[in-house]
Design an enzyme around this catalytic site. Structure first.
Site, short mmCIF file in Angstrom:
data_model
loop_
_atom_site.label_atom_id
_atom_site.label_comp_id
_atom_site.label_asym_id
_atom_site.label_seq_id
_atom_site.Cartn_x
_atom_site.Cartn_y
_atom_site.Cartn_z
N HIS A 17 0.84 -1.21 0.00
CA HIS A 17 0.00 0.00 0.00
C HIS A 17 0.88 1.26 0.00
O HIS A 17 0.61 2.23 -0.71
CB HIS A 17 -0.89 0.04 1.25
CG HIS A 17 -1.96 -1.01 1.29
ND1 HIS A 17 -2.14 -1.86 2.36
CD2 HIS A 17 -2.92 -1.34 0.40
CE1 HIS A 17 -3.17 -2.67 2.12
NE2 HIS A 17 -3.65 -2.37 0.93
N LYS A 41 -15.59 -9.01 2.77
CA LYS A 41 -14.56 -9.32 3.78
C LYS A 41 -15.00 -8.89 5.17
O LYS A 41 -15.57 -7.80 5.32
CB LYS A 41 -13.26 -8.57 3.47
CG LYS A 41 -12.65 -8.86 2.12
CD LYS A 41 -11.45 -7.95 1.91
CE LYS A 41 -10.80 -8.16 0.56
NZ LYS A 41 -9.78 -7.13 0.27
N ARG A 91 -1.25 -5.77 -8.61
CA ARG A 91 -0.10 -6.67 -8.42
C ARG A 91 -0.08 -7.78 -9.47
O ARG A 91 0.96 -8.23 -9.89
CB ARG A 91 -0.18 -7.35 -7.04
CG ARG A 91 0.18 -6.47 -5.88
CD ARG A 91 -0.33 -7.07 -4.61
NE ARG A 91 -1.76 -7.31 -4.74
CZ ARG A 91 -2.55 -7.73 -3.76
NH1 ARG A 91 -2.03 -7.99 -2.59
NH2 ARG A 91 -3.84 -7.91 -3.95
N SER A 129 -2.54 -7.84 2.64
CA SER A 129 -3.04 -7.82 4.02
C SER A 129 -3.39 -9.23 4.47
O SER A 129 -3.19 -9.58 5.64
CB SER A 129 -4.28 -6.93 4.12
OG SER A 129 -3.97 -5.61 3.74
O1 PNS Z 1 -8.70 -3.18 -0.01
P1 PNS Z 1 -9.87 -3.69 -0.79
O2 PNS Z 1 -10.69 -4.64 0.05
O3 PNS Z 1 -9.49 -4.24 -2.11
O4 PNS Z 1 -10.81 -2.42 -1.08
C1 PNS Z 1 -12.06 -2.57 -1.70
C2 PNS Z 1 -12.90 -1.31 -1.48
C3 PNS Z 1 -13.09 -1.08 0.02
C4 PNS Z 1 -12.21 -0.12 -2.11
C5 PNS Z 1 -14.28 -1.55 -2.17
O5 PNS Z 1 -14.89 -2.69 -1.64
C6 PNS Z 1 -15.20 -0.34 -2.06
O6 PNS Z 1 -15.07 0.60 -2.82
N1 PNS Z 1 -16.12 -0.39 -1.07
C7 PNS Z 1 -17.08 0.68 -0.86
C8 PNS Z 1 -18.44 0.32 -1.47
C9 PNS Z 1 -18.43 0.57 -2.98
O7 PNS Z 1 -18.36 1.69 -3.42
N2 PNS Z 1 -18.44 -0.53 -3.78
C10 PNS Z 1 -18.32 -0.43 -5.22
C11 PNS Z 1 -19.64 -0.33 -5.95
S1 PNS Z 1 -20.60 -1.78 -5.81
#
Ligand code: PNS
Length: 170
Positions: A17, A41, A91, A129
């Protein structure tokens, strides 16, 4: 002034990150690291711990980087904060598939939004993570996977979680 959001669950923050953040700071003047919920998650670390790990890890960039949490859609967050750019790290091909889908959905909801993908170097390919959480579970060494400033706080927070679990089971 060009600003962007770097969203994620950061459970916990990794050196991967931090590498994405460093690269993004070459492009953007201000970056907000925003902790969101990913409904796929269930996080290990509480929100306030994750926020503290990020704050400690990004102290050197404090004039350009801020950290916050948001409940809701990323696209709504960007609209509310007048942010037009989302940063994501890639990645591997598996990241690409998932992330491009998310980027398209976000742009469908908020047409002004562009997702910028930054490709991680090969040495970061194994860093995630989930690897950190698994190493913690099996008492492994996480020092090469997490930012130096967050190492002890992560270990301490994990021990606290474990002792809480033991107390609850007795
Ligand atoms: O670190 P991650 O888990 O890959 O991050 C994913 C994250 C948190 C960026 C994604 O799940 C997200 O944007 N969550 C907020 C809800 C949202 O906007 N979802 C996308 C449209 S369905």
């Amino acid at each position: 002034m060009l600003k962007a959001v770097f969203p994620g669950t950061f459970d916990p923050i990794t050196v991967g990150h931090l590498d994405v953040l460093r690269r993004a700071l070459k492009i953007f003047d201000r970056i907000t690291i925003a902790i969101f919920e990913n409904i796929q998650k269930k996080p290990l670390f509480p929100l306030e711990d994750r926020l503290a790990f990020i704050s400690k890890s990004t102290q050197v960039f404090r004039t350009k980087v801020s950290v916050e949490t948001f409940e809701g859609l990323l696209s709504e967050y960007c609209k509310k904060n007048q942010i037009r750019f989302v940063i994501k790290g890639l990645r591997a091909l598996s990241d690409y598939e998932y992330e491009t889908k998310m980027a398209l959905i976000n742009r469908e909801i908020n047409p002004d939004l562009e997702t910028i993908f930054l490709v991680s170097p090969p040495e970061m390919a194994t860093i995630s993570s989930s690897v950190v959480r698994e190493l913690l579970y099996f008492n492994g060494d996480i020092s090469r996977y997490v930012p130096e400033k967050a190492l002890q706080p992560i270990i301490a927070a994990y021990k606290k979680l474990q002792s809480g679990k033991l107390r609850n089971n007795n």
